[in-house]
Motif scaffolding. Structure first.
Motif, PDB file in Angstrom:
ATOM      1  N   ALA A 186       4.410 -11.935   8.776  1.00 51.98           N
ATOM      2  CA  ALA A 186       3.233 -11.098   8.545  1.00 51.98           C
ATOM      3  C   ALA A 186       3.638  -9.639   8.397  1.00 51.98           C
ATOM      4  O   ALA A 186       4.514  -9.150   9.107  1.00 51.98           O
ATOM      5  CB  ALA A 186       2.255 -11.252   9.696  1.00 51.98           C
ATOM      6  N   LEU A 187       2.971  -8.957   7.451  1.00 52.89           N
ATOM      7  CA  LEU A 187       3.223  -7.523   7.290  1.00 52.89           C
ATOM      8  C   LEU A 187       2.390  -6.785   8.316  1.00 52.89           C
ATOM      9  O   LEU A 187       1.189  -6.971   8.394  1.00 52.89           O
ATOM     10  CB  LEU A 187       2.807  -7.055   5.896  1.00 52.89           C
ATOM     11  N   LEU A 188       3.035  -5.948   9.111  1.00 55.05           N
ATOM     12  CA  LEU A 188       2.299  -5.243  10.151  1.00 55.05           C
ATOM     13  C   LEU A 188       1.930  -3.850   9.660  1.00 55.05           C
ATOM     14  O   LEU A 188       2.791  -3.078   9.262  1.00 55.05           O
ATOM     15  CB  LEU A 188       3.143  -5.161  11.420  1.00 55.05           C
ATOM     16  N   GLN A 189       0.630  -3.551   9.682  1.00 59.03           N
ATOM     17  CA  GLN A 189       0.158  -2.235   9.244  1.00 59.03           C
ATOM     18  C   GLN A 189      -0.312  -1.444  10.459  1.00 59.03           C
ATOM     19  O   GLN A 189      -0.807  -2.021  11.421  1.00 59.03           O
ATOM     20  CB  GLN A 189      -0.993  -2.390   8.246  1.00 59.03           C
ATOM     21  N   THR A 190      -0.166  -0.121  10.377  1.00 59.43           N
ATOM     22  CA  THR A 190      -0.435   0.687  11.570  1.00 59.43           C
ATOM     23  C   THR A 190      -1.897   1.111  11.718  1.00 59.43           C
ATOM     24  O   THR A 190      -2.235   1.726  12.709  1.00 59.43           O
ATOM     25  CB  THR A 190       0.466   1.930  11.595  1.00 59.43           C
ATOM     26  N   SER A 191      -2.770   0.824  10.740  1.00 60.92           N
ATOM     27  CA  SER A 191      -4.185   1.159  10.930  1.00 60.92           C
ATOM     28  C   SER A 191      -5.054   0.215  10.107  1.00 60.92           C
ATOM     29  O   SER A 191      -4.569  -0.427   9.174  1.00 60.92           O
ATOM     30  CB  SER A 191      -4.449   2.601  10.496  1.00 60.92           C
ATOM     31  N   CYS A 192      -6.368   0.154  10.452  1.00 57.53           N
ATOM     32  CA  CYS A 192      -7.278  -0.685   9.667  1.00 57.53           C
ATOM     33  C   CYS A 192      -7.364  -0.163   8.236  1.00 57.53           C
ATOM     34  O   CYS A 192      -7.486  -0.932   7.289  1.00 57.53           O
ATOM     35  CB  CYS A 192      -8.672  -0.703  10.297  1.00 57.53           C
ATOM     36  N   GLY A 193      -7.277   1.164   8.071  1.00 55.14           N
ATOM     37  CA  GLY A 193      -7.312   1.755   6.739  1.00 55.14           C
ATOM     38  C   GLY A 193      -6.158   1.249   5.882  1.00 55.14           C
ATOM     39  O   GLY A 193      -6.327   0.954   4.695  1.00 55.14           O
ATOM     40  N   ALA A 194      -4.968   1.117   6.492  1.00 52.57           N
ATOM     41  CA  ALA A 194      -3.797   0.635   5.753  1.00 52.57           C
ATOM     42  C   ALA A 194      -3.967  -0.831   5.372  1.00 52.57           C
ATOM     43  O   ALA A 194      -3.502  -1.262   4.315  1.00 52.57           O
ATOM     44  CB  ALA A 194      -2.531   0.831   6.585  1.00 52.57           C
ATOM     45  N   VAL A 195      -4.653  -1.620   6.217  1.00 55.17           N
ATOM     46  CA  VAL A 195      -4.913  -3.025   5.887  1.00 55.17           C
ATOM     47  C   VAL A 195      -5.844  -3.090   4.673  1.00 55.17           C
ATOM     48  O   VAL A 195      -5.603  -3.854   3.731  1.00 55.17           O
ATOM     49  CB  VAL A 195      -5.538  -3.779   7.094  1.00 55.17           C
ATOM     50  N   VAL A 196      -6.902  -2.262   4.686  1.00 58.73           N
ATOM     51  CA  VAL A 196      -7.831  -2.211   3.556  1.00 58.73           C
ATOM     52  C   VAL A 196      -7.058  -1.894   2.275  1.00 58.73           C
ATOM     53  O   VAL A 196      -7.205  -2.565   1.243  1.00 58.73           O
ATOM     54  CB  VAL A 196      -8.929  -1.135   3.790  1.00 58.73           C
ATOM     55  N   GLN A 197      -6.212  -0.887   2.353  1.00 58.19           N
ATOM     56  CA  GLN A 197      -5.401  -0.448   1.225  1.00 58.19           C
ATOM     57  C   GLN A 197      -4.541  -1.594   0.687  1.00 58.19           C
ATOM     58  O   GLN A 197      -4.510  -1.871  -0.511  1.00 58.19           O
ATOM     59  CB  GLN A 197      -4.514   0.709   1.710  1.00 58.19           C
ATOM     60  N   ALA A 198      -3.838  -2.292   1.604  1.00 59.93           N
ATOM     61  CA  ALA A 198      -2.906  -3.343   1.195  1.00 59.93           C
ATOM     62  C   ALA A 198      -3.649  -4.544   0.601  1.00 59.93           C
ATOM     63  O   ALA A 198      -3.216  -5.097  -0.412  1.00 59.93           O
ATOM     64  CB  ALA A 198      -2.048  -3.773   2.382  1.00 59.93           C
ATOM     65  N   VAL A 199      -4.773  -4.957   1.220  1.00 59.56           N
ATOM     66  CA  VAL A 199      -5.489  -6.141   0.730  1.00 59.56           C
ATOM     67  C   VAL A 199      -6.171  -5.841  -0.609  1.00 59.56           C
ATOM     68  O   VAL A 199      -6.158  -6.667  -1.517  1.00 59.56           O
ATOM     69  CB  VAL A 199      -6.521  -6.643   1.774  1.00 59.56           C
ATOM     70  N   SER A 200      -6.736  -4.637  -0.750  1.00 61.00           N
ATOM     71  CA  SER A 200      -7.463  -4.342  -1.978  1.00 61.00           C
ATOM     72  C   SER A 200      -6.513  -4.223  -3.173  1.00 61.00           C
ATOM     73  O   SER A 200      -6.942  -4.281  -4.312  1.00 61.00           O
ATOM     74  CB  SER A 200      -8.267  -3.046  -1.817  1.00 61.00           C
ATOM     75  N   LYS A 201      -5.201  -4.076  -2.910  1.00 64.03           N
ATOM     76  CA  LYS A 201      -4.237  -3.940  -3.993  1.00 64.03           C
ATOM     77  C   LYS A 201      -3.473  -5.232  -4.256  1.00 64.03           C
ATOM     78  O   LYS A 201      -2.542  -5.242  -5.043  1.00 64.03           O
ATOM     79  CB  LYS A 201      -3.221  -2.840  -3.650  1.00 64.03           C
TER      80      LYS A 201
END
Lengths: 271, 288
Positions: free
Chosen positions: A174-189
């Motif tokens: 799993a890719l670990l992201q440091t904030s919910c904002g970064a998760v949004v960024q990664a999934v939307s792309k």
């Protein structure tokens, strides 16, 4: 002469409360709870100018650690306190006291172009454990699933682990992201990604997945049918008193603090 | 004050200043080891270095850092494969081919690249490079080993290029003239005479560039993906050591097992950069 001095001192004593420096309350902890406290805090300080709030984020663990070390009076947390944190605090004579202030719901999200619309808690567990690795096993395209998770030290991760993983481990892939904002960024792309975020972070660049047949919405979260929800807490040293009690009462007041809880995108407590 | 006394006073002041940095280095190293070594009360040395499970906040926690070490080495390797040829060839072009005016403009510009804040490089990798890797190269995820390697190469090219250029520039003109007089072409002179003559300087440059890559934190935190696995190919996400420390230290309870484990990672990282710097030192000494 002495009489004059005595009278002067007496006068100072009487007037002291009027001249007292404002009480400062240090608040530290979860970045999930932070927006609520910031918003409520502004309104609270307007209503109570004698109290100043110093609010900072840094994570649930950080806040509870600071409370246990006496560095802040209130810890914000998106999880319960661990036994080790309680004993650390007790070593310094601090007794953490838990106050529930709101509910948060976690939502699994995928790219809007992903044909998968619903998953069960078991399927989510198998995806995050690395047992299901292709979208076609879930009725989607023949593509590898890109698993996105929050960092293992975040409160959001711990909640996910508790509700979804059921003591199992999240795969190291799993890719670990440091904030919910970064998760949004990664999934939307990424069309093949799956992630999870707090309710407040949902927007049009993502698609919320139905879990166990329940659609993610404010209604299902409020009536308790949404399966992945958690409580948000404040922790104080013992039961709150004085200025702290005023603050806590303000936050729990359905017409004051709880109104802002709803505005931020969390779910107010039922009364 | 007599001139001799003044001279002595200045000598003493300079000696104190010189030794103070040594003292600070010593104290920091001591602190690092004091905070790092206690982790071996919780995990065996063998398991710590060769195990592949990094689950610091699980219950019970697992502190096995092989994937983190491999992640660090992998991004450094990818960065070096890109940055070393790029840096050295740019330096060779600047000293051997470019007109002096162009060299005078180009060198400061390349050095300016080193002044780019690493968070800006990381942001660029996240927003620009990651979608390209996904769409053009069909990677599962754009935040991966390759992306981190390219961004780190970006950051180590100025070091490698600038130091190599100094070394090449320092090669005596008579060597070039002798080679040309013997009938060698310019390319043969550069590749066969000038570069070998400047080898120690170029070697030092490469080592310092690699040491910069392995210790860089912000870029790998932002673009390496953060998955604690041993990468199987170049588009796999990785979790290099500095990224793990930066992401987790805020949540580790003071002097808890996780805290000591992160300091132990710092210790390993320190030994790696120390090794790179020692090799760089050895290469530059050998020639002299």
């Amino acid at each position: 002469m002495f009489r004059i001095i005595a009278a002067f001192l007496w006068g100072m004593l009487i007037c002291a409360p009027a001249y007292a420096a404002p009480q400062e309350i240090m608040i530290n902890g979860s970045t999930t709870v932070l927006p609520v406290i910031q918003k409520v805090g502004e309104a609270f300080m307007n209503a109570n100018p004698e109290i100043v709030l110093a609010i900072s984020g840094g994570g649930s663990g950080n806040g509870l650690k600071a409370l246990g070390e006496g560095l802040c009076q209130v810890a914000m947390s998106s999880r319960g306190i661990k036994e080790s944190e309680r004993t650390d605090a007790a070593a310094r004579g601090i007794k953490p006291y838990r106050i529930t202030i709101a509910m948060d719901a976690l939502v699994p999200v995928v790219h809007p172009d992903n044909p998968v619309n619903k998953l069960s808690v078991e399927q989510l567990r198998e995806i995050y454990a690395g047992k299901i690795s292709n979208w076609k096993d879930l009725g989607g395209n023949d593509e590898r699933i890109v698993i996105i998770s929050r960092d293992s030290s975040s409160g959001t991760f711990e909640t996910w682990e508790e509700i979804i993983m059921n003591k199992g481990r999240v795969t190291p892939r799993a890719l670990l992201q440091t904030s919910c904002g970064a998760v949004v960024q990664a999934v939307s792309k990424n069309e093949n990604a799956i992630g999870y975020i707090g309710f407040g972070y949902l927007n049009d660049s993502l698609k919320a997945v139905d879990v166990n047949g329940v659609h993610a919405s404010a209604e299902t979260a409020l009536d308790g049918s949404w399966p992945i929800s958690r409580e948000l807490y404040l922790f104080t040293d013992g039961e709150p008193e004085g200025g702290l009690k005023k603050l806590v009462d303000f936050i729990l007041d359905p017409l004051k603090g709880q109104k802002y809880v709803q505005e931020i995108g969390y779910i107010p407590l039922k009364k | 004050m007599s001139t001799a006394n003044k001279e002595r006073l200045i000598q003493i002041i300079l000696a104190v200043v010189a030794f103070s940095s040594l003292l600070f280095l010593g104290l920091i190293t001591l602190f690092l080891f004091m905070e790092g070594l206690p982790v071996f009360r919780h995990v065996g040395i063998g398991a710590f270095f060769t195990g592949t499970d990094w689950y610091p906040s699980a219950d019970p926690p697992e502190f096995q850092i092989l994937p983190l070490i491999v992640g660090s080495l992998a991004v450094t390797l990818v960065a070096s494969l890109i940055a070393v040829p790029l840096g050295v060839l740019t330096a060779a072009w600047m000293t051997e081919v470019a007109p002096p005016l162009l060299r005078r403009i180009l060198k400061p510009v390349i050095e300016l690249l080193a002044a780019l804040p690493s968070v800006v490089v990381g942001f660029f990798g996240m927003i620009v490079v990651a979608p390209i890797l996904q769409n053009v190269f069909d990677a599962d995820i754009g935040l991966n080993l390759f992306n981190a390697g390219v961004m780190l190469a970006f950051m180590s090219v100025p070091t490698i290029c600038s130091i190599s250029e100094d070394a090449l520039y320092g090669v005596p003109q008579s060597l070039r003239e002798a080679s040309l007089a013997l009938g060698a072409t310019r390319w043969e002179t550069t590749a066969g005479v000038v570069i070998p003559a400047a080898f120690s300087g170029i070697g030092t440059a490469c080592m310092l560039g690699m040491s910069r890559s392995i210790g860089e934190t912000m870029v790998v935190l932002m673009v390496a993906g953060g998955a604690g696995i041993i990468p199987e190919w170049i588009f796999d996400p990785v979790r290099p050591m500095p990224a793990a420390i930066a992401a987790e230290i805020a949540e580790a309870s003071f002097r808890g097992a996780h805290y000591h484990a992160l300091f132990a990672i710092g210790m390993v990282l320190f030994l790696f950069t120390l090794a790179f710097n020692c090799v760089a030192q050895a290469i530059s000494m050998k020639k002299n």
